[in-house]
Scaffold this motif. Sequence first.
Motif, short mmCIF file in Angstrom:
data_model
loop_
_atom_site.label_atom_id
_atom_site.label_comp_id
_atom_site.label_asym_id
_atom_site.label_seq_id
_atom_site.Cartn_x
_atom_site.Cartn_y
_atom_site.Cartn_z
N GLY A 83 27.49 44.59 44.85
CA GLY A 83 26.09 44.87 45.19
C GLY A 83 25.94 46.22 45.87
O GLY A 83 24.97 46.96 45.60
N VAL A 84 26.88 46.56 46.75
CA VAL A 84 26.86 47.87 47.40
C VAL A 84 26.98 48.97 46.35
O VAL A 84 26.35 50.04 46.45
N ALA A 85 27.76 48.71 45.30
CA ALA A 85 27.92 49.69 44.22
C ALA A 85 26.58 50.01 43.57
O ALA A 85 26.32 51.17 43.22
N GLN A 86 25.73 49.00 43.40
CA GLN A 86 24.43 49.24 42.78
C GLN A 86 23.55 50.13 43.65
O GLN A 86 22.84 51.00 43.15
N LEU A 177 29.65 59.52 46.46
CA LEU A 177 28.97 58.23 46.36
C LEU A 177 29.23 57.56 45.00
O LEU A 177 29.41 56.34 44.92
N ALA A 178 29.26 58.37 43.93
CA ALA A 178 29.52 57.82 42.60
C ALA A 178 30.93 57.25 42.51
O ALA A 178 31.15 56.19 41.91
N CYS A 179 31.90 57.94 43.11
CA CYS A 179 33.28 57.45 43.09
C CYS A 179 33.41 56.15 43.88
O CYS A 179 34.07 55.20 43.44
N CYS A 184 33.64 50.14 44.05
CA CYS A 184 33.01 48.87 44.42
C CYS A 184 32.58 48.07 43.19
O CYS A 184 32.63 46.83 43.20
N ALA A 185 32.15 48.77 42.13
CA ALA A 185 31.70 48.07 40.92
C ALA A 185 32.83 47.27 40.28
O ALA A 185 32.59 46.24 39.64
N ASN A 228 21.46 44.47 47.40
CA ASN A 228 20.37 44.93 46.55
C ASN A 228 19.01 44.59 47.15
O ASN A 228 18.11 45.43 47.23
N ILE A 229 18.84 43.35 47.59
CA ILE A 229 17.56 42.92 48.14
C ILE A 229 17.26 43.62 49.45
O ILE A 229 16.13 44.07 49.70
#
Length: 338
Positions: A83-86, A177-179, A184-185, A228-229
């Motif tokens: 979720g943090v990845a999103q 951040l993308a890495c 995380c994803a 996410n929420i």
Amino acid sequence: MSSLATGGLLILLAAVMNASFTLPMKRMPHWQWENIWLVWSGTALIALPFLAAIYTVPHLFAGYKTVDPATLLRVVLFGAAWGVAQVLFGLSVSAIGIALTFSLVLGISAAVGTVVPFVRLHPDLLLTRIGLYVWCGVAVVSLGMVLCAIAGRLREKEAGQLVAGSTTPSFARGLLLACISGLCASFMNLGISFASPLIAMAAAHGSQPYWQLNAVWLPLLIGGAVPNILYCIFLLQRRSTARKFAETSTSSYWLLCVLMAILWFGSSLLFGMANFYLGSLGPVLGWPIFMSLIVILASLLGWVTGEWRTTSARPFRFQIAGITLLTLAVFLFARAGS
């Protein structure tokens, strides 16, 4: 049809649904991202997994009580990391563009989400023929994603979406951040790979083999829903966009968000079924194939919708080379499972 072919077909269908689930967002111009994502998160990450688990895993909550709480907590935390990845994905898009972010995140996720389960669950296969195909596949996926990332950066730079200096703090922060988002994803597949007690519980309670992963999706995606929420609520308050929910002209947007959720969670269900048909190596082989096909299909959708219409030949050539390598990687992983 063989089990491998069935699993491959299911992953292809899952990738089609995943690559296209955001298309309805183009039909919601009066809502901001946080409005759309909040409704999507509640539906795709909580409501649909709950319904799927309830209807396919008999005595679900009684079964959860028999599972070690540490196992449940681990799955929830893996989901929270995803979720943090999103959230980080959205932040990096604003700094380095969607195409570059997309390729980096999925590339890192594919590599880490493949290597970790393979090393931990199948150490006896690391130096075998299967291992050779897996390692080669991971290398080819990584290179293909890099080429797609370069293509995306060049395309967005031509379109004026990136500043000329790529060493600015915002760009460097976006890359970081993308890495982190990609790392995380990968925890989604780690949550699936290391949740065998939940799958065993579902089996013991009479769930069909191809539905047993639904016992994992529920805690995994609830964990993913929390970041996410919370982030959506933060943006709604910061931008004062909660009032957009009450606009009468946007009543159809709720249905479009539900359609997004059905497409996304439907792809997760199909991916779970594919893991069953791929056998013990399902989490290892299915994940990189899934990530590769998403990038390939998303690129095709981008071409069809005209995203590359004004792009010069140079970024287009990088994209074609990246897609070619990702296609090769799919065949390498298929060979590993054959």
